[in-house]
Design a protein around this motif. Sequence first.
Motif, mmCIF file in Angstrom:
data_model
loop_
_atom_site.group_PDB
_atom_site.id
_atom_site.type_symbol
_atom_site.label_atom_id
_atom_site.label_comp_id
_atom_site.label_asym_id
_atom_site.label_seq_id
_atom_site.Cartn_x
_atom_site.Cartn_y
_atom_site.Cartn_z
ATOM 1 N N ARG A 112 4.293 0.334 0.482
ATOM 2 C CA ARG A 112 3.330 1.310 0.984
ATOM 3 C C ARG A 112 4.012 2.625 1.321
ATOM 4 N N SER A 116 -0.233 5.017 4.029
ATOM 5 C CA SER A 116 -0.858 3.699 3.998
ATOM 6 C C SER A 116 -0.519 2.859 5.228
ATOM 7 N N LYS A 190 -0.753 2.225 -2.975
ATOM 8 C CA LYS A 190 -1.580 2.828 -1.934
ATOM 9 C C LYS A 190 -2.406 1.711 -1.298
#
Length: 284
Positions: A112, A116, A190
């Motif tokens: 991530r 995120s 994401k």
Amino acid sequence: MNHLSIILPAKNEAPALAALLPRLRAAHPSAEIIVVDDGSTDDTRSICRGNAIECLSSPYSMGNGAAIKRGARAATGDVLVFMDGDGQHDPADIDRLTDELDKGYDMAVGARDWGSQAGVGRGLANTLYNWLATRMTGHPVLDLTSGFRAVRANKFREFLHLLPNGFSYPTTSTMAFFRSAYPVAYVPIKAAQRIGKSHIKPVRDGLRFLLIIFKIATLYSPLKLFVPASGLFFLLGCVNYAWTYVHQGRLTNGSTLMWSAAVIVFLIGLVSEQITGLMYRRDA
């Protein structure tokens, strides 16, 4: 790529599963999909039935890591994909993870970005974990705590006995793979906002996540933690002795205690290193 098993640990994630499972089945119609119901009190089981998805139900909550272990034991695929049941992970990214296994990696982790992360506090903590794990392993660790990963089933099952029942299974499995020289890849992803409320409580889980820092070290190479600590005690003993010798002309108990602590800490690290080696030993 051989048969694929997708495992989703879930506890009261019915709204997210209602949206996620149809997308997951459409993206991977031939995959084995297993939802591990960790003592849910909502409609998780009925939603799984409505989507023709296998659901392993527990009569009470055992923890995220326990759900992962139950799912890994039940799965029949040669490749296991773990993803959260809260809707954060995109089924379209599964192929990107399994593609890395085709390149020779044994684990591929969805990494991530900062946007995120679930809040600034979690982002800072994950950054600290990543930095420490990178220093310990000597390899770039881009997301130590990501729950979205693809692994070779036979490799992952070697470490089921090491995995905790709580939330730190990603940390444990990642460090175990590095320790055993199984190559790990990171794929940028994401992550969306989760659907529903997180089960992580900052106050309750704060100290537990701090313990992850020590677990990172002891899982990979305990001496990398204990030798610096031993050296610090020895240095403090020398500094204290120098000060007391200059001002009092004698050796005090404080210096002796710190030197003794240095020896004890080093020996504990040495024993821990041997125990860690036994944990990763594979009997022929």
